[in-house]
Design a protein around this motif. Structure first.
Motif, PDB file in Angstrom:
ATOM      1  N   ASP A 186     -17.287   9.560 -34.140  1.00  0.00           N
ATOM      2  CA  ASP A 186     -16.311   9.045 -35.098  1.00  0.00           C
ATOM      3  C   ASP A 186     -15.846   7.632 -34.753  1.00  0.00           C
ATOM      4  O   ASP A 186     -15.665   6.798 -35.647  1.00  0.00           O
ATOM      5  N   ILE A 187     -15.642   7.339 -33.460  1.00  0.00           N
ATOM      6  CA  ILE A 187     -15.202   5.985 -33.128  1.00  0.00           C
ATOM      7  C   ILE A 187     -16.338   4.985 -33.313  1.00  0.00           C
ATOM      8  O   ILE A 187     -16.102   3.816 -33.629  1.00  0.00           O
ATOM      9  N   ALA A 188     -17.580   5.462 -33.136  1.00  0.00           N
ATOM     10  CA  ALA A 188     -18.722   4.578 -33.393  1.00  0.00           C
ATOM     11  C   ALA A 188     -18.823   4.268 -34.883  1.00  0.00           C
ATOM     12  O   ALA A 188     -19.030   3.113 -35.288  1.00  0.00           O
ATOM     13  N   ALA A 189     -18.662   5.289 -35.718  1.00  0.00           N
ATOM     14  CA  ALA A 189     -18.749   5.093 -37.166  1.00  0.00           C
ATOM     15  C   ALA A 189     -17.625   4.193 -37.667  1.00  0.00           C
ATOM     16  O   ALA A 189     -17.820   3.388 -38.589  1.00  0.00           O
ATOM     17  N   ALA A 190     -16.442   4.307 -37.060  1.00  0.00           N
ATOM     18  CA  ALA A 190     -15.293   3.513 -37.488  1.00  0.00           C
ATOM     19  C   ALA A 190     -15.290   2.106 -36.905  1.00  0.00           C
ATOM     20  O   ALA A 190     -14.473   1.276 -37.295  1.00  0.00           O
ATOM     21  N   LYS A 191     -16.194   1.856 -35.957  1.00  0.00           N
ATOM     22  CA  LYS A 191     -16.271   0.545 -35.294  1.00  0.00           C
ATOM     23  C   LYS A 191     -14.904   0.120 -34.755  1.00  0.00           C
ATOM     24  O   LYS A 191     -14.403  -0.974 -35.035  1.00  0.00           O
ATOM     25  N   VAL A 192     -14.314   1.005 -33.965  1.00  0.00           N
ATOM     26  CA  VAL A 192     -12.991   0.732 -33.409  1.00  0.00           C
ATOM     27  C   VAL A 192     -13.056  -0.428 -32.425  1.00  0.00           C
ATOM     28  O   VAL A 192     -14.126  -0.761 -31.893  1.00  0.00           O
ATOM     29  N   ASN A 193     -11.907  -1.029 -32.161  1.00  0.00           N
ATOM     30  CA  ASN A 193     -11.877  -2.188 -31.263  1.00  0.00           C
ATOM     31  C   ASN A 193     -11.470  -1.817 -29.839  1.00  0.00           C
ATOM     32  O   ASN A 193     -10.959  -2.648 -29.097  1.00  0.00           O
ATOM     33  N   PHE A 194     -11.668  -0.548 -29.451  1.00  0.00           N
ATOM     34  CA  PHE A 194     -11.409  -0.146 -28.078  1.00  0.00           C
ATOM     35  C   PHE A 194     -12.637   0.560 -27.511  1.00  0.00           C
ATOM     36  O   PHE A 194     -13.461   1.086 -28.256  1.00  0.00           O
ATOM     37  N   VAL A 195     -12.753   0.564 -26.187  1.00  0.00           N
ATOM     38  CA  VAL A 195     -13.883   1.217 -25.542  1.00  0.00           C
ATOM     39  C   VAL A 195     -13.641   2.719 -25.493  1.00  0.00           C
ATOM     40  O   VAL A 195     -12.496   3.187 -25.513  1.00  0.00           O
ATOM     41  N   GLY A 252      -6.575   4.850 -27.049  1.00  0.00           N
ATOM     42  CA  GLY A 252      -7.342   5.117 -28.262  1.00  0.00           C
ATOM     43  C   GLY A 252      -7.618   6.600 -28.435  1.00  0.00           C
ATOM     44  O   GLY A 252      -7.607   7.122 -29.561  1.00  0.00           O
ATOM     45  N   GLN A 253      -7.850   7.294 -27.325  1.00  0.00           N
ATOM     46  CA  GLN A 253      -8.078   8.737 -27.390  1.00  0.00           C
ATOM     47  C   GLN A 253      -6.826   9.463 -27.889  1.00  0.00           C
ATOM     48  O   GLN A 253      -6.914  10.407 -28.681  1.00  0.00           O
ATOM     49  N   VAL A 254      -5.649   9.015 -27.430  1.00  0.00           N
ATOM     50  CA  VAL A 254      -4.398   9.593 -27.929  1.00  0.00           C
ATOM     51  C   VAL A 254      -4.299   9.393 -29.433  1.00  0.00           C
ATOM     52  O   VAL A 254      -3.907  10.302 -30.181  1.00  0.00           O
ATOM     53  N   LYS A 303       0.789  -1.238   0.000  1.00  0.00           N
ATOM     54  CA  LYS A 303       0.000   0.000   0.000  1.00  0.00           C
ATOM     55  C   LYS A 303       0.824   1.293   0.000  1.00  0.00           C
ATOM     56  O   LYS A 303       0.588   2.197   0.821  1.00  0.00           O
ATOM     57  N   PRO A 304       1.798   1.433  -0.844  1.00  0.00           N
ATOM     58  CA  PRO A 304       2.488   2.726  -0.950  1.00  0.00           C
ATOM     59  C   PRO A 304       1.618   3.716  -1.716  1.00  0.00           C
ATOM     60  O   PRO A 304       0.668   3.323  -2.395  1.00  0.00           O
ATOM     61  N   LEU A 305       1.949   4.998  -1.616  1.00  0.00           N
ATOM     62  CA  LEU A 305       1.384   5.964  -2.549  1.00  0.00           C
ATOM     63  C   LEU A 305       1.934   5.591  -3.923  1.00  0.00           C
ATOM     64  O   LEU A 305       3.147   5.488  -4.097  1.00  0.00           O
ATOM     65  N   THR A 306       1.050   5.366  -4.899  1.00  0.00           N
ATOM     66  CA  THR A 306       1.498   4.850  -6.190  1.00  0.00           C
ATOM     67  C   THR A 306       1.207   5.846  -7.305  1.00  0.00           C
ATOM     68  O   THR A 306       0.062   6.260  -7.494  1.00  0.00           O
ATOM     69  N   LEU A 307       2.259   6.216  -8.015  1.00  0.00           N
ATOM     70  CA  LEU A 307       2.137   7.110  -9.159  1.00  0.00           C
ATOM     71  C   LEU A 307       2.487   6.311 -10.417  1.00  0.00           C
ATOM     72  O   LEU A 307       3.565   5.707 -10.489  1.00  0.00           O
ATOM     73  N   VAL A 308       1.581   6.308 -11.377  1.00  0.00           N
ATOM     74  CA  VAL A 308       1.717   5.482 -12.575  1.00  0.00           C
ATOM     75  C   VAL A 308       1.707   6.391 -13.795  1.00  0.00           C
ATOM     76  O   VAL A 308       0.809   7.232 -13.947  1.00  0.00           O
ATOM     77  N   THR A 309       2.677   6.223 -14.668  1.00  0.00           N
ATOM     78  CA  THR A 309       2.705   7.061 -15.864  1.00  0.00           C
ATOM     79  C   THR A 309       1.501   6.765 -16.759  1.00  0.00           C
ATOM     80  O   THR A 309       0.900   5.690 -16.700  1.00  0.00           O
ATOM     81  N   ASN A 310       1.189   7.719 -17.587  1.00  0.00           N
ATOM     82  CA  ASN A 310       0.047   7.606 -18.491  1.00  0.00           C
ATOM     83  C   ASN A 310       0.105   6.333 -19.330  1.00  0.00           C
ATOM     84  O   ASN A 310      -0.917   5.757 -19.685  1.00  0.00           O
ATOM     85  N   LEU A 311       1.316   5.878 -19.622  1.00  0.00           N
ATOM     86  CA  LEU A 311       1.532   4.690 -20.440  1.00  0.00           C
ATOM     87  C   LEU A 311       0.815   3.460 -19.896  1.00  0.00           C
ATOM     88  O   LEU A 311       0.366   2.608 -20.659  1.00  0.00           O
ATOM     89  N   SER A 312       0.687   3.374 -18.565  1.00  0.00           N
ATOM     90  CA  SER A 312       0.128   2.173 -17.941  1.00  0.00           C
ATOM     91  C   SER A 312      -1.136   2.433 -17.131  1.00  0.00           C
ATOM     92  O   SER A 312      -1.506   1.623 -16.284  1.00  0.00           O
ATOM     93  N   SER A 313      -1.798   3.543 -17.381  1.00  0.00           N
ATOM     94  CA  SER A 313      -2.936   3.893 -16.527  1.00  0.00           C
ATOM     95  C   SER A 313      -4.266   3.971 -17.272  1.00  0.00           C
ATOM     96  O   SER A 313      -5.248   4.459 -16.728  1.00  0.00           O
ATOM     97  N   ALA A 314      -4.298   3.475 -18.512  1.00  0.00           N
ATOM     98  CA  ALA A 314      -5.556   3.491 -19.261  1.00  0.00           C
ATOM     99  C   ALA A 314      -6.609   2.635 -18.550  1.00  0.00           C
ATOM    100  O   ALA A 314      -6.292   1.628 -17.913  1.00  0.00           O
ATOM    101  N   TYR A 315      -7.861   3.042 -18.676  1.00  0.00           N
ATOM    102  CA  TYR A 315      -8.948   2.379 -17.955  1.00  0.00           C
ATOM    103  C   TYR A 315      -8.997   0.872 -18.216  1.00  0.00           C
ATOM    104  O   TYR A 315      -9.201   0.092 -17.272  1.00  0.00           O
ATOM    105  N   PRO A 316      -8.826   0.385 -19.449  1.00  0.00           N
ATOM    106  CA  PRO A 316      -8.854  -1.070 -19.671  1.00  0.00           C
ATOM    107  C   PRO A 316      -7.780  -1.819 -18.885  1.00  0.00           C
ATOM    108  O   PRO A 316      -7.992  -2.973 -18.486  1.00  0.00           O
ATOM    109  N   ILE A 317      -6.632  -1.184 -18.650  1.00  0.00           N
ATOM    110  CA  ILE A 317      -5.578  -1.806 -17.850  1.00  0.00           C
ATOM    111  C   ILE A 317      -6.045  -1.956 -16.414  1.00  0.00           C
ATOM    112  O   ILE A 317      -5.858  -3.011 -15.782  1.00  0.00           O
TER     113      ILE A 317
END
Length: 406
Positions: A306-315, A321-323, A254-268
């Motif tokens: 746009d992501i709905a029209a493109a039927k992307v494979n991410f939520v 995906g936003q990036v 239980k440390p205070l945990t800081l995670v870079t954007n690279l590993s903090s996407a909601y699906p992760i």
């Protein structure tokens, strides 16, 4: 026998053919009606989550094409043809893909190339071929081809400085353990972090390396836990970063945990368990998208359409995906703004844009570069803390415009 007139005509024809060939050599991949852009990224394999970058770019490009294409400064409107190839985040596959796209597919430029080692692998080749590699998905912006490449996401050094700023302000005696990606990514981050905490009460007590291929991070995290650290900083690939989040929760550390954007996407976070991620702090430069329903924000609503029209494979909530979508928008803008339909003009444009808007950037953030002095398009970040369901802003926007460490 050839007459002087015939010889002159032949000479004129030869010059014309030579000029046409020179133009073709200078600007492959672009015609009066199309421009061909190459993307290589991990569409499959253990880091396939990063393939959402390519999907996001595709969604934005398809939206532009659906409106007829991109109207460029020479008065012609061109549709963007994407050539997308899977490299499984293997640098050698990335290089092979790029060679194929340049030499066989004849792409005009590359966009959104994912990961630092992969961009390093293609640097010498694209420098030789003078192929623009724009808006890389890498927080290391100065690699092997400084004249042909430019990043998009904030530099890892900017993110490191934002984490250091938070700790100095909120946990000034923090004992920090760092799990770092054993590439230029991790080295760049740690160098900037160490510089930012110099002279403060924040101390790094241990560091453990990790690669994007490591099946587990248990050994590294066990060592970091034993160091006595009360703060954990994670700069790792998505899978290993997620496993580190899980470990710190399940181990009782239980440390205070800081995670870079690279590993903090909601699906992760979903993959490792939202409860395990509760309390982690990360950074972002994009507007939070918390619902698939229209929000009233024009940029977010267009993204959702746009992501709905493109039927992307991410939520919709996937920040990777936003990036990609934001990267695609920057590509469209660059093509609109370039003064000539040449690779050199594209590079001139992306190295010199001032206060460009982007539909998904947080309020207060604009895209800015200046050739020779500023190669970082985005130099501001907002910190967020995960409350178990969503990210909540922490403090004010941190603006490092013109101060990013290379």
């Amino acid at each position: 026998m050839r007459t002087p007139k015939m010889l002159m005509a032949a000479a004129v024809l030869a010059l014309a053919v030579g000029a046409t060939s020179a133009r073709a050599d200078e600007t492959p991949g672009i015609t009066d009606s199309t421009v061909k852009i190459g993307i290589t990224g991990p569409l499959t394999g253990p880091v396939a989550v990063v393939g959402a970058v390519a999907e996001g770019i595709r969604a934005r490009v398809e939206a532009a094409n659906a409106k007829g294409g991109v109207k460029m400064s020479d008065g012609k409107t061109r549709k963007i043809e994407l050539v997308i190839k899977d490299d499984m985040l293997d640098p050698q596959r990335t290089l092979a893909n790029v060679r194929e796209m340049v030499e066989q597919d004849k792409v005009f430029a590359l966009v959104g190339t994912a990961a630092t080692p992969n961009n390093v692998a293609i640097g010498r080749y694209i420098e030789q071929r003078k192929v623009p590699n724009v808006f890389m998905y890498s927080g290391v912006h100065k690699l092997n081809a400084p004249h042909e490449e430019i990043g998009f996401v904030p530099a890892f050094s900017t993110e490191a400085t934002s984490f250091a700023t938070y700790l100095k302000d909120n946990k000034p005696a923090a004992k920090v353990a760092i799990l770092y990606l054993n590439t230029e990514t991790g080295e760049t981050f740690m160098k900037a972090f160490d510089k930012a905490i110099d002279g403060s009460g924040v101390k790094v007590v241990d560091r453990q390396p990790v690669t994007s291929q490591d099946p587990t991070v248990e050994t590294q995290l066990t060592a970091l836990k034993a160091s006595g650290a009360d703060t954990l900083v994670i700069i790792a690939a998505p899978q290993q970063g997620g496993e580190a989040i899980r470990f710190q929760a399940e181990s009782g550390w239980k440390p205070l945990t800081l995670v870079t954007n690279l590993s903090s996407a909601y699906p992760i976070l979903q993959a490792v368990g939202l409860d395990h991620a509760k309390g982690i702090i990360t950074s972002n430069f994009l507007k939070p998208i918390v619902s698939p329903q229209k929000s009233g924000d024009a940029g977010i609503d267009q993204y959702l359409d746009d992501i709905a029209a493109a039927k992307v494979n991410f939520v919709f909530a996937n920040t990777i995906g936003q990036v990609g979508y934001a990267t695609g928008d920057a590509l469209v803008k660059a093509l609109e703004e370039m003064k000539k339909p040449t690779r050199a003009a594209l590079l001139e444009t992306v190295f010199n844009f001032q206060k460009w808007d982007n539909p998904l950037l947080l309020d207060g953030i604009k895209l800015n570069t200046k050739a020779g002095s500023d190669i970082f398009p985005i130099e501001a970040l907002q910190l967020y803390q995960f409350d178990g369901q969503k990210y909540v802003p922490v403090g004010k926007l941190l603006d490092f415009e013109g101060k990013t460490e290379e």
